[in-house]
Scaffold this active site. Structure first.
Site, PDB file in Angstrom:
ATOM      1  N   SER A 827      21.712  -7.773 -21.828  1.00 50.42           N
ATOM      2  CA  SER A 827      21.435  -9.212 -21.818  1.00 50.42           C
ATOM      3  C   SER A 827      22.685 -10.083 -21.815  1.00 50.42           C
ATOM      4  O   SER A 827      22.572 -11.306 -21.734  1.00 50.42           O
ATOM      5  CB  SER A 827      20.564  -9.575 -23.022  1.00 50.42           C
ATOM      6  N   LYS A 870      16.373 -14.901 -30.411  1.00 47.63           N
ATOM      7  CA  LYS A 870      17.673 -15.414 -29.976  1.00 47.63           C
ATOM      8  C   LYS A 870      17.743 -16.931 -30.064  1.00 47.63           C
ATOM      9  O   LYS A 870      18.739 -17.497 -30.539  1.00 47.63           O
ATOM     10  CB  LYS A 870      17.951 -14.961 -28.541  1.00 47.63           C
TER      11      LYS A 870
END
EC number: 3.4.21.53
Length: 937
Positions: A827, A870
């Protein structure tokens, strides 16, 4: 029954010792001493004859006749001489067997074989003789060294052709087994009682021999040798050539012996009752049972139970007499409303139980099995609380018990709604069925009256009844069958999977049972053991049904991912296939019960931490619902609503004595815990509560309660919990080229944060150095990002010509802080690319901008996971703008409103698009300027 008489033969005669009678099938020891020279001579003759007639010289092939001494109290044909018994001056004890003559011998004896000779080491030895068949001594022809005579033998018939004899034989077996049982039980009495005892091993062997014996004459001879009787009675039995008379005589002796033993037991304060077997020949013939015999007084011992055991202490037999346990068991089975298959098996086992003696091990096994059948809830169910307020009540219950978990709640409410609609349909169908049955019942009664009054047959009535029956069956087929879903809740530890299942049971109003499958390695724990095994018992599923007592509970199959695999004990995960298959579990078969059991009404909820260890066929049978870890916001809400009040109450405090603020709880979550669930959070809150409890107790004990401050601040946490265990990254105020703020979600679940990507260059040969404990996937992301930047360096304005290598005479170093923490995943691809462009171009990235996404060699930004965690971490760290992959747009919709309001979320699909958002003042080409050929096949 007619006996079989053999021709007369000449064989040696062995007079037996005084008061000794040998019967067919019995082994007897005969001592050979200096007082019995006749036996030595007889044995020498047998050896000589065996050596001449058989190759191996086997003496057991040479027959001899064992003849008892005559008794003055009994005639030659076995009739008792009562009238002149007192006139006899000479008794059998006065006769010397070594000098016995024909007049001293009893006319009947037994043809026997010598099975062995045992030496004693003192010059004496013993003969082992085994009786074979009855004989009649016709004539003594020699009396020199040993007796020898002509005898005729009588053999019992091999088949039972007389019904009366067969009935007597069954009675003899019953009395014999009763006799063995009462001898075994009498061994529990004090030795001073004089009652003979019997070891358990010998009792089992005798019971087995009696059960397997097929010949009534042989069993009668065997029991006559065991039962206590006089010398004359044994002689009488020896003369009974007729099998029927012999069996009747032995029944009489057994009845007398049992009565004597019972009387002996009464003397030792044992209160006895009559066993459920006939006690006299007449009762044995007709199958009657004597009434119980009351013991004198109130014995303080243990009363003897009719079922073959002992009852409780104290009281008399009438007071302590329990109801017949077989009748009670039958009542319980009738009340259980068994399925047709189970009822058939239960009837068969009840019949077997009535024929089994209570002292046998099979009796207890069969009784336990029937008790298990009676305890299984075949049709008993809990009425679901499915009223008009069902959904609202269930929704309220689930919201009160758990915060969040919207997907799980949604699925459970769907199940309740379907259940509610099905019940409404079934109620309507039931009312129609009831109305039609009443109409058919009235029509049936009227048709019977018409048939009684008129002779002709009305075919119209039959047609109407048939049509009504077809309509009734059609209505019954319209009933909706409820197939409960089988749910699998997958998530990290501590997120409330187990407690959620309990809340479902509460909302439904059903009983709840938890089955822990962690570490189960034996298939038999799921399916049960076969009844043939010792101490067999049903499996966990049937045991759970017995415990809850209803057929529609909520079963929690906890830790199903930790079930053992295939081994020598079977595969327990494969055994779960039938349990968790809605198409099959209506006929689940437990090895112990061995009767189909309907599990379709059971609501199974399984829990797991991971899907990796669950076999694919088992996973396919369950509806998987993922429960992610709680976010920081959710943890804070759970702590303020549930955990803090609970821990204050547990530690003897109330909310007025300790004040937890949201800031304090947030600091505990962020700096002292890093988990998906809330278990460690609850422990830390408990530690703080205990610390405040100490302060409050000290202030109260010192007499100055006003010195206690109930307010809890963030600065107080270090005093109670120590230094902070985890540090959160905070967005920097200033920026410099080569530094980008990335986003990370911790593998423990539930938490996310920012992660700085730092890139520096130096003179070198084009090498790349990676540090920060990076995983293989993360290293590959750096390589992909660097390759894309090198390939597009000219378009980015980083080189003067397309052929120039930006890495010529240069090396770079990529580092991620928190070097002790392992990092991996794709990511950070977009963050790596932007950081490299920032370093090579000298342009800084805004410090309040963070980004996440995977990059491909074509520059496309693809979806990643952990978006919710996140972004919550980004908001907490002070980030204002976040770049997300366009494919993650669906994940952004599920974000809490607080996060949506606090962050500017920008979705990008290509790296060029991301570059324009990062540096909007620059002139950048579009991704459309570089078309690529893509396959759409």
């Amino acid at each position: 029954m007619a006996h079989i008489r053999a021709p007369t033969v000449t064989i040696p005669l062995l007079p037996l010792p005084k008061q000794t009678v040998l019967l067919p099938g019995v082994v007897q020891r005969v001592a050979v001493s200096s007082t019995r020279p006749d036996i030595a001579s007889l044995l020498a003759a047998v050896y000589a004859k065996a050596a001449s007639q058989t190759p191996n010289g086997r003496i057991d092939t040479i027959p001899i006749a064992c003849v008892p001494l005559a008794s003055p109290l009994i005639g030659p044909e076995g009739h008792l001489l009562i009238e002149n018994g007192d006139d006899k001056t000479e008794t059998a004890d006065d006769v010397d067997p070594a000098k016995a003559t024909k007049a001293d011998l009893f006319p009947y004896g037994v043809a026997a074989k010598i099975t062995g000779v045992e030496g004693r080491g003192t010059g004496e030895f013993t003969l082992l003789v085994e009786g074979v068949t009855r004989i009649h001594v016709e004539k003594v022809i020699s009396d020199k060294a040993y007796l020898e005579g002509k005898v005729s033998s009588y053999a019992d018939p091999a088949l039972i052709t007389d019904a009366a004899l067969e009935e007597l034989f069954m009675s003899l077996k019953l009395l014999s087994r009763q006799f063995v049982t009462i001898l075994r039980l009498s061994s529990l009495l004090p030795q001073s009682s004089g009652t003979p005892g019997l070891s358990p091993l010998l009792a089992r062997r005798l019971d087995f021999y009696i059960a397997k014996q097929k010949y009534p004459g042989a069993l009668a001879d065997f029991m006559a040798n065991i039962v206590e009787s006089s010398y004359e009675e044994k002689l009488e039995i020896l003369t009974l050539i007729d099998v029927k008379e012999r069996v009747a005589k032995v029944i009489e002796l057994l009845d007398r012996q049992i009565t004597n033993i019972k009387n002996s037991m009464r003397v030792t304060t044992i209160t006895a009752t009559t066993l459920p077997f006939p006690m006299d020949p007449d009762a044995a013939k007709h199958g009657k049972i004597k009434p119980p015999v009351k013991a004198p007084g109130h014995g303080a011992g243990m009363p003897f139970s009719p079922q073959g055991g002992f009852m409780g202490r104290g009281g008399n037999a009438d007071e302590d007499q329990e109801p017949n346990e077989i009748e009670e068991l039958q009542k319980r089975l009738d009340a259980a409303r068994l399925s047709p298959e189970a009822a058939k098996v239960a009837d068969r086992e009840i019949k077997r139980l009535k024929k089994i003696h209570p002292a046998q091990a099979e009796y207890a096994v069969t009784r336990t099995y029937l008790e298990t059948l009676a305890e299984i809830p075949w049709t008993t169910t809990t009425d679901d609380r499915l009223g008009p307020d069902t959904l609202n009540r269930a929704r309220k219950q689930l919201d009160e018990d758990h915060y969040g978990l919207d997907k799980v709640k949604k699925r459970l409410l769907e199940y309740l709604a379907v259940l509610r609609l099905k019940q409404a349909i079934n109620d309507d169908v039931d009312s129609q069925i009831k109305q039609l049955e009443q109409e058919l019942g009235v029509a049936s009664e009227s048709s019977k009256e018409d048939a009684a009054q008129s002779t002709p047959i009305d075919l119209g009535v039959d047609e109407k009844a048939k049509a009504g029956g077809d309509k009734l069956e059609a209505l019954k087929s319209r009933r909706m069958v409820d197939k409960s879903p089988i749910l699998l809740l997958v998530g990290p530890p501590g997120v409330g999977k187990t407690s959620l299942a309990r809340s479902v049971a509460t909302a439904l109003g059903r009983k709840f049972h938890r089955i822990s499958l962690g570490g189960v390695r034996d298939e038999a724990e799921i399916r049960g053991h076969r009844r043939t095994y010792v101490a067999a018992m049903p499996g966990l599923i049937v045991q759970g049904l017995k415990k809850v007592g209803v057929a529609n509970p909520v079963f929690l199959l906890d830790e199903i991912d930790k079930v053992g695999g295939s081994s020598i004990h079977g595969d327990p995960s494969a055994a779960m296939l039938e349990v968790l298959d809605p198409e099959q579990n209506h006929n689940f078969t437990d090895h112990y019960v061995n009767v189909p059991i309907d599990l379709s009404k059971v609501l199974f909820i399984a829990t797991a931490n991971s899907l990796d260890t669950i076999p694919a066929p088992l996973l396919d049978r369950m509806e998987t619902i993922y429960i992610p870890g709680y976010t920081t916001l959710e943890k804070r809400h759970i702590a303020m609503r549930h955990l803090v009040p609970k821990q204050l109450r547990v530690n003897g405090l109330d909310e007025s004595q300790v004040s937890f603020t949201p800031e304090v709880v947030s600091r505990i979550i962020e700096s002292y815990t890093r988990e998906a669930g809330v278990r460690n959070l609850e422990r830390e809150i408990s530690s703080v509560a205990r610390g405040k409890a100490v302060e409050f107790a000290d202030a109260k004990d010192s007499g100055h309660p006003e010195n206690y401050n109930p307010q809890l601040t963030v600065d107080d946490l270090e005093k109670f919990l120590g230094i902070e265990k985890f540090e959160e990254e905070i967005a920097e105020k200033t920026s410099r080229p080569g530094i980008v703020t990335g986003l990370v979600a911790y593998s423990s679940g539930g938490n996310g944060s920012i992660l700085f990507i730092e890139v520096a260059d130096m003179p070198g040969n084009g090498s790349v150095q990676l540090t920060g404990k990076l995983g293989d996937v993360l290293k590959e992301s750096v390589e992909v990002a660097l390759t894309w930047v090198k390939a597009h360096a000219y378009q980015l304005g980083l080189t003067q010509s397309p052929s120039e290598n930006i890495m010529k005479d240069r090396s770079i170093h990529v580092h991620c802080p928190s070097g002790a923490v392992p990092k991996d995943g794709p990511s950070s691809g977009i963050s790596q690319a932007i950081a490299l462009i920032s370093l090579f171009s000298g342009k800084a990235v805004p410090p309040t901008m963070a980004m996440t996404g995977e990059i491909s060699l074509r520059g496309r930004i693809t979806a990643v996971g952990g978006i919710k965690e996140k972004l919550i971490g980004a908001l907490r760290a002070g980030v204002k703008t976040v770049l997300l992959p366009a494919q993650n747009r669906k994940d952004a919709k599920d974000l809490p409103q607080e996060v949506k309001d606090g962050l500017e979320i920008i979705h990008v699909s290509h790296i060029w698009e991301a570059i324009r958002y990062v540096w909007p003042d620059g002139q950048w080409p579009s991704e459309h300027d570089y078309p690529s050929i893509e396959s759409r096949l």
